[in-house]
Enzyme design. Structure first.
Site, PDB file in Angstrom:
ATOM      1  N   GLU A 143       1.695   6.349  -7.148  1.00 33.15           N
ATOM      2  CA  GLU A 143       0.650   7.310  -7.530  1.00 33.15           C
ATOM      3  C   GLU A 143       1.173   8.739  -7.464  1.00 33.15           C
ATOM      4  O   GLU A 143       0.931   9.539  -8.374  1.00 33.15           O
ATOM      5  CB  GLU A 143      -0.580   7.141  -6.639  1.00 33.15           C
ATOM      6  CG  GLU A 143      -1.373   5.894  -6.939  1.00 33.15           C
ATOM      7  CD  GLU A 143      -2.595   5.747  -6.053  1.00 33.15           C
ATOM      8  OE1 GLU A 143      -2.827   6.609  -5.174  1.00 33.15           O
ATOM      9  OE2 GLU A 143      -3.323   4.763  -6.238  1.00 33.15           O
ATOM     10  N   GLU A 146       0.840  -1.212   0.000  1.00 31.01           N
ATOM     11  CA  GLU A 146       0.000   0.000   0.000  1.00 31.01           C
ATOM     12  C   GLU A 146       0.870   1.255   0.000  1.00 31.01           C
ATOM     13  O   GLU A 146       0.577   2.236  -0.686  1.00 31.01           O
ATOM     14  CB  GLU A 146      -0.941  -0.011   1.200  1.00 31.01           C
ATOM     15  CG  GLU A 146      -1.977   1.089   1.176  1.00 31.01           C
ATOM     16  CD  GLU A 146      -2.961   0.976   0.039  1.00 31.01           C
ATOM     17  OE1 GLU A 146      -3.039   1.929  -0.776  1.00 31.01           O
ATOM     18  OE2 GLU A 146      -3.652  -0.058  -0.067  1.00 31.01           O
TER      19      GLU A 146
END
Length: 107
Positions: free
Chosen positions: A62, A55
């Site tokens: 991102e 994560e």
């Protein structure tokens, strides 16, 4: 200093990270309650950290993609989708490992 800033930013940007932390805490509580073995703990802790690490890497990817391109680009989408797939696969591993370890305690 910088790792702590990264964690703070994770909690600000990525609500899924908080969800993973809450689920991890619940799993750890259940594992203490049923008194799993040391080897089982190794698998549970490995699964939890694998999900959290993927994560974190997903969020870093991102941010990097957003930094490089402000416009829509198919390769940017692929990069983000592939990073999200890594989180999905690590989460599936965690669920499978958790079920293999914990279900016998409840059946």
């Amino acid at each position: 200093k910088h790792p702590l800033q990264g964690i703070v930013q994770l909690f600000k940007k990525d609500r899924k990270f908080l969800l993973h932390i809450i689920i991890a805490m619940a799993v750890i509580f259940i594992c203490f309650a049923v008194n799993i073995t040391a080897v089982e703990w190794l698998f549970i802790i490995t699964a939890i950290f694998l999900v959290l690490i993927t994560e974190i890497l997903n969020s870093a990817i991102e941010y990097t993609v957003d930094l490089v391109t402000g416009d829509y680009h198919i390769l940017a989408r692929y990069a983000k989708d592939i990073a999200a797939a890594a989180v999905l696969f690590s989460s599936l591993y965690a669920v499978i490992a958790g079920m293999i370890i914990l279900l016998p305690y409840f059946v």
